[in-house]
Write a protein that holds these residues in place. Structure first.
Motif, mmCIF file in Angstrom:
data_model
loop_
_atom_site.group_PDB
_atom_site.id
_atom_site.type_symbol
_atom_site.label_atom_id
_atom_site.label_comp_id
_atom_site.label_asym_id
_atom_site.label_seq_id
_atom_site.Cartn_x
_atom_site.Cartn_y
_atom_site.Cartn_z
ATOM 1 N N ALA A 163 0.832 -1.208 0.000
ATOM 2 C CA ALA A 163 0.000 0.000 0.000
ATOM 3 C C ALA A 163 0.863 1.254 0.000
ATOM 4 O O ALA A 163 0.585 2.229 -0.705
ATOM 5 C CB ALA A 163 -0.925 -0.005 1.213
ATOM 6 N N ALA A 164 1.930 1.233 0.789
ATOM 7 C CA ALA A 164 2.834 2.383 0.841
ATOM 8 C C ALA A 164 3.560 2.585 -0.480
ATOM 9 O O ALA A 164 3.774 3.720 -0.918
ATOM 10 C CB ALA A 164 3.838 2.202 1.975
ATOM 11 N N MET A 165 3.948 1.477 -1.122
ATOM 12 C CA MET A 165 4.608 1.588 -2.420
ATOM 13 C C MET A 165 3.661 2.171 -3.461
ATOM 14 O O MET A 165 4.040 3.035 -4.262
ATOM 15 C CB MET A 165 5.098 0.205 -2.870
ATOM 16 C CG MET A 165 6.239 -0.387 -2.056
ATOM 17 S SD MET A 165 7.793 0.571 -2.167
ATOM 18 C CE MET A 165 7.687 1.530 -0.634
ATOM 19 N N LYS A 166 2.410 1.709 -3.470
ATOM 20 C CA LYS A 166 1.442 2.215 -4.440
ATOM 21 C C LYS A 166 1.102 3.677 -4.170
ATOM 22 O O LYS A 166 0.866 4.454 -5.093
ATOM 23 C CB LYS A 166 0.173 1.361 -4.415
ATOM 24 C CG LYS A 166 -0.789 1.661 -5.560
ATOM 25 C CD LYS A 166 -1.907 0.645 -5.627
ATOM 26 C CE LYS A 166 -2.818 0.944 -6.813
ATOM 27 N NZ LYS A 166 -3.948 -0.027 -6.887
ATOM 28 N N ALA A 167 1.094 4.056 -2.896
ATOM 29 C CA ALA A 167 0.821 5.452 -2.531
ATOM 30 C C ALA A 167 2.040 6.341 -2.718
ATOM 31 O O ALA A 167 1.952 7.555 -2.568
ATOM 32 C CB ALA A 167 0.350 5.527 -1.086
ATOM 33 N N GLU A 168 3.178 5.729 -3.012
ATOM 34 C CA GLU A 168 4.439 6.447 -3.230
ATOM 35 C C GLU A 168 4.841 7.270 -2.005
ATOM 36 O O GLU A 168 5.203 8.441 -2.106
ATOM 37 C CB GLU A 168 4.333 7.348 -4.465
ATOM 38 C CG GLU A 168 4.032 6.581 -5.744
ATOM 39 C CD GLU A 168 3.836 7.486 -6.952
ATOM 40 O OE1 GLU A 168 2.964 8.374 -6.879
ATOM 41 O OE2 GLU A 168 4.558 7.293 -7.939
ATOM 42 N N VAL A 169 4.782 6.625 -0.831
ATOM 43 C CA VAL A 169 5.195 7.301 0.398
ATOM 44 C C VAL A 169 6.682 7.608 0.328
ATOM 45 O O VAL A 169 7.500 6.761 -0.042
ATOM 46 C CB VAL A 169 4.897 6.416 1.633
ATOM 47 C CG1 VAL A 169 5.440 7.072 2.904
ATOM 48 C CG2 VAL A 169 3.392 6.189 1.760
ATOM 49 N N LYS A 170 7.010 8.836 0.686
ATOM 50 C CA LYS A 170 8.400 9.279 0.578
ATOM 51 C C LYS A 170 8.742 10.226 1.720
ATOM 52 O O LYS A 170 7.887 10.594 2.521
ATOM 53 C CB LYS A 170 8.630 9.974 -0.769
ATOM 54 C CG LYS A 170 7.775 11.200 -0.993
ATOM 55 C CD LYS A 170 7.954 11.757 -2.380
ATOM 56 C CE LYS A 170 7.138 13.031 -2.584
ATOM 57 N NZ LYS A 170 5.693 12.839 -2.325
ATOM 58 N N GLU A 171 9.999 10.623 1.750
ATOM 59 C CA GLU A 171 10.507 11.536 2.779
ATOM 60 C C GLU A 171 9.659 12.808 2.825
ATOM 61 O O GLU A 171 9.394 13.437 1.805
ATOM 62 C CB GLU A 171 11.963 11.904 2.470
ATOM 63 C CG GLU A 171 12.694 12.571 3.612
ATOM 64 C CD GLU A 171 13.138 11.589 4.674
ATOM 65 O OE1 GLU A 171 13.275 12.016 5.836
ATOM 66 O OE2 GLU A 171 13.350 10.411 4.349
ATOM 67 N N GLY A 172 9.203 13.155 4.047
ATOM 68 C CA GLY A 172 8.465 14.387 4.247
ATOM 69 C C GLY A 172 6.966 14.289 4.042
ATOM 70 O O GLY A 172 6.246 15.283 4.210
ATOM 71 N N ASP A 173 6.454 13.110 3.695
ATOM 72 C CA ASP A 173 5.021 12.952 3.445
ATOM 73 C C ASP A 173 4.203 13.118 4.729
ATOM 74 O O ASP A 173 4.704 12.955 5.848
ATOM 75 C CB ASP A 173 4.727 11.583 2.842
ATOM 76 C CG ASP A 173 4.772 11.595 1.322
ATOM 77 O OD1 ASP A 173 4.953 12.679 0.742
ATOM 78 O OD2 ASP A 173 4.633 10.521 0.711
ATOM 79 N N LEU A 174 2.928 13.404 4.521
ATOM 80 C CA LEU A 174 1.959 13.517 5.596
ATOM 81 C C LEU A 174 0.982 12.351 5.469
ATOM 82 O O LEU A 174 0.317 12.206 4.443
ATOM 83 C CB LEU A 174 1.207 14.852 5.496
ATOM 84 C CG LEU A 174 2.082 16.114 5.438
ATOM 85 C CD1 LEU A 174 1.226 17.340 5.152
ATOM 86 C CD2 LEU A 174 2.855 16.289 6.750
ATOM 87 N N CYS A 175 0.902 11.516 6.512
ATOM 88 C CA CYS A 175 0.111 10.280 6.426
ATOM 89 C C CYS A 175 -0.875 10.158 7.582
ATOM 90 O O CYS A 175 -0.614 10.615 8.694
ATOM 91 C CB CYS A 175 1.032 9.057 6.430
ATOM 92 S SG CYS A 175 2.164 8.971 5.016
ATOM 93 N N ILE A 176 -1.998 9.535 7.288
ATOM 94 C CA ILE A 176 -3.024 9.208 8.275
ATOM 95 C C ILE A 176 -3.310 7.719 8.157
ATOM 96 O O ILE A 176 -3.434 7.192 7.053
ATOM 97 C CB ILE A 176 -4.320 9.999 8.027
ATOM 98 C CG1 ILE A 176 -4.089 11.516 8.188
ATOM 99 C CG2 ILE A 176 -5.440 9.530 8.959
ATOM 100 C CD1 ILE A 176 -5.253 12.362 7.694
ATOM 101 N N VAL A 177 -3.428 7.040 9.293
ATOM 102 C CA VAL A 177 -3.767 5.618 9.300
ATOM 103 C C VAL A 177 -5.016 5.420 10.142
ATOM 104 O O VAL A 177 -4.985 5.626 11.365
ATOM 105 C CB VAL A 177 -2.613 4.754 9.858
ATOM 106 C CG1 VAL A 177 -3.015 3.280 9.849
ATOM 107 C CG2 VAL A 177 -1.336 4.974 9.059
ATOM 108 N N THR A 178 -6.131 5.065 9.502
ATOM 109 C CA THR A 178 -7.330 4.716 10.259
ATOM 110 C C THR A 178 -7.276 3.214 10.553
ATOM 111 O O THR A 178 -6.909 2.415 9.701
ATOM 112 C CB THR A 178 -8.608 5.062 9.481
ATOM 113 O OG1 THR A 178 -8.570 4.440 8.191
ATOM 114 C CG2 THR A 178 -8.743 6.563 9.296
ATOM 115 N N GLY A 179 -7.629 2.867 11.791
ATOM 116 C CA GLY A 179 -7.430 1.487 12.224
ATOM 117 C C GLY A 179 -5.980 1.219 12.543
ATOM 118 O O GLY A 179 -5.468 0.111 12.326
ATOM 119 N N ALA A 180 -5.311 2.222 13.094
ATOM 120 C CA ALA A 180 -3.861 2.149 13.311
ATOM 121 C C ALA A 180 -3.460 1.153 14.380
ATOM 122 O O ALA A 180 -2.275 0.811 14.490
ATOM 123 C CB ALA A 180 -3.327 3.533 13.682
#
Length: 359
Positions: A163-180
């Motif tokens: 999921a992170a790869m598809k979302a292209e998570v990278k340095e400095g990103d802002l992320c929210i996790v529901t069901g964390a």
């Protein structure tokens, strides 16, 4: 190594009913191996198949379980070198020979083999399992990790990584996790952090579990207990104002699969944001699709994980960058029904790994 003639297994003979039985070890085809199971994790998906009527590709009777680690005890042609090797079996194994696989999206290959779903009658809640060999992850040096613990790498850790790869998570990103605080969410927060996210906001109900998430990747925890979605969003915006963060451009990972969790994630999706649907549920939600146009936002699904990412995930786990040990407990496989019931209750703080005890 001992090669059995029969596989001991706990079959789902119909949804809601398990039966301990034996099935013959099949003749291995070229490109297949027989793995002696060290451990198999109990996933929310297994519980969905067993209790909630989520359909499997292979109709019952079949054995559930797709988070599997073990040792290769027999191999078909061209894979004899794997005998004696410790391996993790990918939860989904693509055919590697279709248009979808060629496009780089083999994690959703329509011919994929998934233990406990589409690998015939075979699954991980067994003494042994025959599987395709091409995409197995060989465990070369696991340090002080027990092999049975590493079973959760298949799916619980790798699916959020996909999921992170598809979302292209990278340095400095802002992320929210529901069901964390759930079985996948506890790794989703860690993965976002490991990949360099500047903020990882954990959203769930249980405050105690949320407080724990601050030690495993989350930078802010927001409880939904006794709050409306509007109040949750307001708390998020207040945090953004306090930290001088934008409310646009967040990457949201919805890991609950529940109607409530999906609705919160959708309410938090805003301008140029991206929402990844990671958790599975059967309830429907209402959403005005025109918001996506107005926000120039995205909603994407994500399924399983490409086998090529397993090595990267293993490296993070073995290096301690993704913590697994605090979130795993062992139980003998003979306690499978109680394990399913406990997992279905939603009250567990750790993922159960069932260890074969058929002798």
């Amino acid at each position: 190594m001992a090669v059995p003639t029969m596989i001991n297994t706990w079959q789902m003979v119909e949804p809601g009913k398990l039966e301990k039985t034996q099935i013959p070890v099949p003749e291995l085809a070229d490109g297949e191996v027989l793995v002696e199971v060290a451990g198999c994790g109990v996933c929310h998906t297994d519980v969905g198949y067993f209790y909630d009527g989520v359909p499997t590709v292979q109709k019952p009777p079949l054995t559930l379980g797709h988070e599997i680690s073990g040792v290769v005890v027999k191999a078909g042609k061209d894979f004899e070198n794997l005998v004696g090797k410790e391996v993790i079996i990918p939860a989904v194994m693509p055919c590697n020979n279709c248009d979808i696989c060629a496009s780089g999206r083999g994690n959703r290959c329509l011919k994929q083999k998934m233990p406990g779903n589409s690998l015939g009658i075979y699954g991980g809640f067994s003494s042994h399992i025959p599987v395709p060999a091409a995409d197995l992850t060989v465990v070369e040096d696991r340090g002080d990790f027990e092999l049975k613990m590493l079973s959760v790498v298949a799916d619980a850790v790798t699916s959020p990584y996909q999921a992170a790869m598809k979302a292209e998570v990278k340095e400095g990103d802002l992320c929210i996790v529901t069901g964390a605080t759930g079985g996948i969410g506890v790794y989703m927060t860690q993965i976002c952090s490991v990949l360099g996210a500047k903020e990882v906001i954990a959203i769930a109900r249980n405050q105690e579990k949320l407080d724990r998430s601050l030690n495993f990747g989350a930078t802010k925890a927001i409880s939904t207990q006794d709050k409306t979605n509007k109040e949750v969003v307001a708390e998020f915006k207040a945090y953004c104002k306090e930290k001088k963060l934008p409310t646009a451009g967040w990457k949201i990972f919805e890991c609950t699969g529940s109607k409530a969790g999906q609705e919160i994630a959708l309410d938090m999706l805003s301008f140029v944001g991206r929402m990844m649907v990671v958790g599975y549920g059967m309830q429907k939600v209402d959403y005005m699709l025109s918001k996506l146009m107005a926000f120039d936002a995205e909603i994407m699904g994500t399924w399983g994980c490409l086998p090529k990412y397993y090595k990267d995930v293993m490296d993070y786990v073995l290096a301690g960058k993704i913590q697994v040990k605090p979130f795993v407990e062992y139980r003998p496989m003979s306690q499978i029904l109680q394990a399913f019931e406990d997992a279905h209750s939603g009250k567990l703080t750790q993922r159960i790994v069932l260890v074969p005890d058929f002798e």
